[in-house]
Write a protein that holds these residues in place. Structure first.
Motif, PDB file in Angstrom:
ATOM      1  N   UNK A 276       0.857  -1.190   0.000  1.00  0.00           N
ATOM      2  CA  UNK A 276       0.000   0.000   0.000  1.00  0.00           C
ATOM      3  C   UNK A 276       0.893   1.240   0.000  1.00  0.00           C
ATOM      4  N   UNK A 277       0.791   2.086  -1.026  1.00  0.00           N
ATOM      5  CA  UNK A 277       1.660   3.267  -1.078  1.00  0.00           C
ATOM      6  C   UNK A 277       1.186   4.368  -0.135  1.00  0.00           C
ATOM      7  N   UNK A 278       2.108   5.192   0.296  1.00  0.00           N
ATOM      8  CA  UNK A 278       1.797   6.368   1.109  1.00  0.00           C
ATOM      9  C   UNK A 278       2.058   7.611   0.282  1.00  0.00           C
ATOM     10  N   UNK A 279       1.064   8.473   0.193  1.00  0.00           N
ATOM     11  CA  UNK A 279       1.209   9.719  -0.574  1.00  0.00           C
ATOM     12  C   UNK A 279       1.690  10.819   0.358  1.00  0.00           C
ATOM     13  N   UNK A 280       2.756  11.483  -0.033  1.00  0.00           N
ATOM     14  CA  UNK A 280       3.306  12.595   0.737  1.00  0.00           C
ATOM     15  C   UNK A 280       2.880  13.905   0.084  1.00  0.00           C
ATOM     16  N   UNK A 281       2.247  14.755   0.877  1.00  0.00           N
ATOM     17  CA  UNK A 281       1.750  16.007   0.334  1.00  0.00           C
ATOM     18  C   UNK A 281       0.308  15.872  -0.112  1.00  0.00           C
ATOM     19  N   UNK A 282      -0.226  16.878  -0.772  1.00  0.00           N
ATOM     20  CA  UNK A 282      -1.639  16.857  -1.171  1.00  0.00           C
ATOM     21  C   UNK A 282      -1.912  15.817  -2.247  1.00  0.00           C
ATOM     22  N   UNK A 283      -3.134  15.272  -2.205  1.00  0.00           N
ATOM     23  CA  UNK A 283      -3.562  14.333  -3.234  1.00  0.00           C
ATOM     24  C   UNK A 283      -3.965  15.112  -4.476  1.00  0.00           C
ATOM     25  N   UNK A 284      -3.961  14.439  -5.615  1.00  0.00           N
ATOM     26  CA  UNK A 284      -4.354  15.118  -6.841  1.00  0.00           C
ATOM     27  C   UNK A 284      -3.911  14.345  -8.062  1.00  0.00           C
ATOM     28  N   UNK A 285      -3.793  15.044  -9.184  1.00  0.00           N
ATOM     29  CA  UNK A 285      -3.389  14.412 -10.438  1.00  0.00           C
ATOM     30  C   UNK A 285      -1.945  13.935 -10.372  1.00  0.00           C
ATOM     31  N   UNK A 286      -1.080  14.716  -9.767  1.00  0.00           N
ATOM     32  CA  UNK A 286       0.335  14.357  -9.611  1.00  0.00           C
ATOM     33  C   UNK A 286       0.641  14.243  -8.116  1.00  0.00           C
ATOM     34  N   UNK A 287       1.291  13.142  -7.726  1.00  0.00           N
ATOM     35  CA  UNK A 287       1.575  12.906  -6.318  1.00  0.00           C
ATOM     36  C   UNK A 287       2.990  12.358  -6.161  1.00  0.00           C
ATOM     37  N   UNK A 288       3.427  12.288  -4.906  1.00  0.00           N
ATOM     38  CA  UNK A 288       4.717  11.682  -4.563  1.00  0.00           C
ATOM     39  C   UNK A 288       4.486  10.610  -3.508  1.00  0.00           C
ATOM     40  N   UNK A 289       5.204   9.494  -3.651  1.00  0.00           N
ATOM     41  CA  UNK A 289       5.079   8.403  -2.682  1.00  0.00           C
ATOM     42  C   UNK A 289       6.275   8.346  -1.732  1.00  0.00           C
ATOM     43  N   UNK A 290       7.125   9.343  -1.769  1.00  0.00           N
ATOM     44  CA  UNK A 290       8.211   9.507  -0.805  1.00  0.00           C
ATOM     45  C   UNK A 290       8.482  11.000  -0.700  1.00  0.00           C
ATOM     46  N   UNK A 291       9.029  11.450   0.432  1.00  0.00           N
ATOM     47  CA  UNK A 291       9.184  12.900   0.638  1.00  0.00           C
ATOM     48  C   UNK A 291       9.938  13.604  -0.488  1.00  0.00           C
ATOM     49  N   UNK A 292      10.979  12.984  -0.974  1.00  0.00           N
ATOM     50  CA  UNK A 292      11.796  13.608  -2.022  1.00  0.00           C
ATOM     51  C   UNK A 292      11.821  12.750  -3.283  1.00  0.00           C
ATOM     52  N   UNK A 293      10.754  11.986  -3.488  1.00  0.00           N
ATOM     53  CA  UNK A 293      10.735  11.073  -4.618  1.00  0.00           C
ATOM     54  C   UNK A 293      10.249  11.706  -5.902  1.00  0.00           C
ATOM     55  N   UNK A 294      10.054  10.848  -6.903  1.00  0.00           N
ATOM     56  CA  UNK A 294       9.600  11.311  -8.207  1.00  0.00           C
ATOM     57  C   UNK A 294       8.110  11.652  -8.169  1.00  0.00           C
ATOM     58  N   UNK A 295       7.730  12.547  -9.049  1.00  0.00           N
ATOM     59  CA  UNK A 295       6.316  12.891  -9.190  1.00  0.00           C
ATOM     60  C   UNK A 295       5.648  11.867 -10.100  1.00  0.00           C
ATOM     61  N   UNK A 296       4.542  11.298  -9.637  1.00  0.00           N
ATOM     62  CA  UNK A 296       3.856  10.242 -10.368  1.00  0.00           C
ATOM     63  C   UNK A 296       2.472  10.701 -10.806  1.00  0.00           C
ATOM     64  N   UNK A 297       2.048  10.249 -11.980  1.00  0.00           N
ATOM     65  CA  UNK A 297       0.683  10.489 -12.444  1.00  0.00           C
ATOM     66  C   UNK A 297      -0.247   9.551 -11.684  1.00  0.00           C
ATOM     67  N   UNK A 298      -1.222  10.107 -10.990  1.00  0.00           N
ATOM     68  CA  UNK A 298      -2.063   9.338 -10.079  1.00  0.00           C
ATOM     69  C   UNK A 298      -3.276   8.767 -10.808  1.00  0.00           C
ATOM     70  N   UNK A 299      -3.253   7.442 -11.027  1.00  0.00           N
ATOM     71  CA  UNK A 299      -4.394   6.743 -11.632  1.00  0.00           C
ATOM     72  C   UNK A 299      -5.082   5.834 -10.618  1.00  0.00           C
ATOM     73  N   UNK A 300      -4.937   6.153  -9.343  1.00  0.00           N
ATOM     74  CA  UNK A 300      -5.534   5.311  -8.296  1.00  0.00           C
ATOM     75  C   UNK A 300      -6.722   5.973  -7.611  1.00  0.00           C
ATOM     76  N   UNK A 301      -6.853   7.276  -7.680  1.00  0.00           N
ATOM     77  CA  UNK A 301      -7.876   8.003  -6.926  1.00  0.00           C
ATOM     78  C   UNK A 301      -9.039   8.395  -7.828  1.00  0.00           C
ATOM     79  N   UNK A 302     -10.285   8.069  -7.455  1.00  0.00           N
ATOM     80  CA  UNK A 302     -11.441   8.555  -8.235  1.00  0.00           C
ATOM     81  C   UNK A 302     -11.488  10.081  -8.217  1.00  0.00           C
ATOM     82  N   UNK A 303     -11.264  10.674  -9.347  1.00  0.00           N
ATOM     83  CA  UNK A 303     -11.197  12.140  -9.471  1.00  0.00           C
ATOM     84  C   UNK A 303     -11.661  12.501 -10.871  1.00  0.00           C
ATOM     85  N   UNK A 304     -12.902  12.081 -11.187  1.00  0.00           N
ATOM     86  CA  UNK A 304     -13.375  12.088 -12.565  1.00  0.00           C
ATOM     87  C   UNK A 304     -13.258  13.461 -13.231  1.00  0.00           C
TER      88      UNK A 304
END
Length: 554
Positions: free
Chosen positions: A129-157
């Motif tokens: 189970x990943x942990x999102x650091x910072x605000x949720x949205x279209x682009x997120x990070x799963x580590x404090x200083x990690x890469x920015x990922x395109x979020x396809x896991x959250x319902x945000x139609x």
């Protein structure tokens, strides 16, 4: 004083000394004096004449009633004066132990754990189970200083999670109303913005009324047993989600299942129920059809027009769960009722999620005024749960206003869904369309299960999700023999696409051994209309490459 109790000595003739033994005369004299004193003291009490008149008028012909009330009065006095709790060491079954015996019992005590140790599958799920650091949205990070990922896991139609207007509404509401209501809706938890949100939802969907809940899962599992009870009949789709399963279980109704998405099997079950009722000569009872608009477990869409036809034909009520389709389907996001052009008033109870649909929180049930009013005093989640925080209600109203005013939100979502599915088209079995030509799984003319596929040597996945659904489930065509191996293979795809393409996806999480019908393992993708076309295209290509690498070869 107008009325005085007559003295016993005055009303009765005094006995002669020859009739009463001499030793008893002093005793009788003392008793007579005591009675006279008590009578005199009683007559000095304010209001005593009223009591005397009441006794004379009520009890002169019923002395047993007087005795009973005296006994009851004595019992009440004893109860008040008696200690409320039994002291330590009291009671007929109390066993007094020595210090040595107590120590031995303590040493031998072996408490049973509250929960079992996690299974390897549970540990694997928790670790992934990943942990999102910072605000949720279209682009997120799963580590404090990690890469920015395109979020396809959250319902945000429609991209409301990062909508600036929604943020402003939330901040303004927070300043005025605070964080929460701290009370159930039926007591002191309902405020003006709650009634406004309910009116906005009802107006948006075209129903008489609506009622909002503080959580969508509690809504689904509570609204069903608020109407269906023991002895009632519920005909349900085998593919419904876990929340509906819990609602059906709590209702204790007679559940009849029909094959997932199969309208012919639904009619067969309805016919069998009617035939059985007539055979047994049973009385009429409440009957419900329960299904989802967009099924949470696989993304398929219900054939709503056919269900409406059958419910009218066999006289059933329809409970429709639109927790996934509200805010996603239809020209303005009203759900599959708008998608099929069916008035929402044709659905007896329409359940929806504001968390999925408009990125706030809570859920709602829309229907007639009677249906909604009944839940306010009969639905456990409405009666006992704290009401929805004010800022979530105002944000829901703001999102509904934007859905009505900006149909391009749904247009962008459908365009992104098409782009993503086209990137995966070659990995699916080829499906014949209604014109006789062949295409991938993009048949938009049918909400039912797709027709039999044409063999495709490159196919490694199956996507039963409806082409207009932003919720996409991806299943493996040739999975391993065990669920654990299949989940491990799918997690390999999740890790690969995250590491190579900076895309965050997830496996569909299941409660194994707790669901009535175990869904197959799958990848779960949520598309948003707020994503750029380029990001969606790259996400599709990246997922395609990962599927080919992990699950097969093109």
């Amino acid at each position: 004083m107008s009325h005085v109790l007559p003295s016993p000595m005055a009303t009765a003739a005094a006995p002669s000394s020859t009739e009463i033994p001499a030793p008893l005369i002093p005793l009788l004299s003392s008793l007579s004096s005591l009675i006279f004193t008590i009578e005199h003291l009683f007559n000095r009490i304010p209001g005593s004449p009223i009591i005397v008149r009441y006794i004379k008028s009520s009890y002169q012909d019923d002395p047993w009633r007087s005795l009973l009330e005296v006994l009851l009065l004595g019992f009440a006095i004893r109860t008040v004066l008696k200690g409320r709790t039994r002291g330590e060491g009291e009671g007929k079954n109390f066993i007094k132990l020595t210090e040595k015996e107590i120590d031995e019992l303590v040493d031998d005590f072996n408490p049973v754990p509250l929960v079992d140790d996690p299974t390897p599958a549970d540990s694997f799920t928790l670790d992934t189970v990943p942990t999102i650091y910072g605000p949720n949205g279209i682009k997120v990070k799963t580590s404090p200083n990690g890469k920015t990922l395109l979020n396809l896991t959250t319902p945000n139609w429609s991209g409301f999670i990062e909508n600036e207007k929604m943020k402003d509404v939330a901040i303004d509401t927070l300043k005025k109303y605070g964080v929460g209501t701290c009370g159930p809706s039926g007591f002191y938890g309902t405020i003006d913005i709650h009634t406004k949100a309910e009116a906005d939802i009802a107006s948006f969907l075209g129903t008489e009324a609506s009622i909002i809940y503080s959580q969508a899962f509690a809504l689904v599992s509570s609204a069903i047993p608020a109407f269906a009870k023991r002895g009632d009949i519920i005909v349900a789709d085998r593919g419904v989600n876990f929340g509906i399963h819990k609602g059906l279980q709590i209702s204790r109704s007679n559940i009849k299942w029909y094959a997932h998405g199969d309208m012919k099997d639904l009619e067969r079950v309805l016919q069998n129920v009617e035939r059985e009722r007539k055979r047994k000569g049973g009385k009429l009872t409440k009957k419900f059809i329960v299904a989802e608009g967009v099924f949470e477990n696989d993304g398929m869409v219900l054939d709503l027009p056919k269900v409406i036809e059958l419910k009218k034909k066999y006289k059933y009520r329809l409970i429709l769960d639109e927790c996934q389709s509200f805010g996603m389907m239809g020209a303005h996001g009203r759900g599959i009722t708008e998608h099929f052009g069916v008035p929402a008033s044709e659905v007896d109870m329409l359940l929806g999620s504001m968390a999925n649909g408009v990125a706030t929180g809570g859920g709602f049930c829309a229907g007639s005024q009677v249906v909604c009013s009944h839940q306010r005093i009969n639905s456990s989640a409405s009666v006992f749960s704290a009401s929805l925080p004010a800022m979530l209600a105002t944000c829901a109203s703001a999102a509904i206003d934007m859905l009505k005013a900006q149909p391009t939100l749904m247009t962008s979502l459908q365009a992104n869904i098409l782009i993503f599915r086209q990137a995966l088209a070659k990995l699916e079995p080829v499906m014949p369309d209604l014109t006789g030509t062949f295409s991938a799984n993009t048949n938009t003319d049918s909400a039912l299960m797709p027709p039999p596929p044409i063999p495709n040597k490159d196919a490694v996945i199956s996507i039963p999700s409806h082409p207009n659904s932003g919720l996409i489930h991806i299943f493996l065509l040739n999975p391993p023999t065990t669920l654990e191996e299949e989940e491990l293979l799918l997690q390999g795809v999740v890790d690969e696409v995250q590491n190579t393409s900076n895309i965050l996806i997830t496996r569909a999480r299941r409660l194994r051994a707790q669901e009535v019908f175990e869904p197959e393992p799958s990848l779960k993708i949520c598309i948003s209309g707020a994503m750029s076309k380029k990001d969606v295209e790259n996400a599709g290509k990246g997922l395609k490459a990962a599927l080919i690498k992990i699950c097969g070869s093109e």
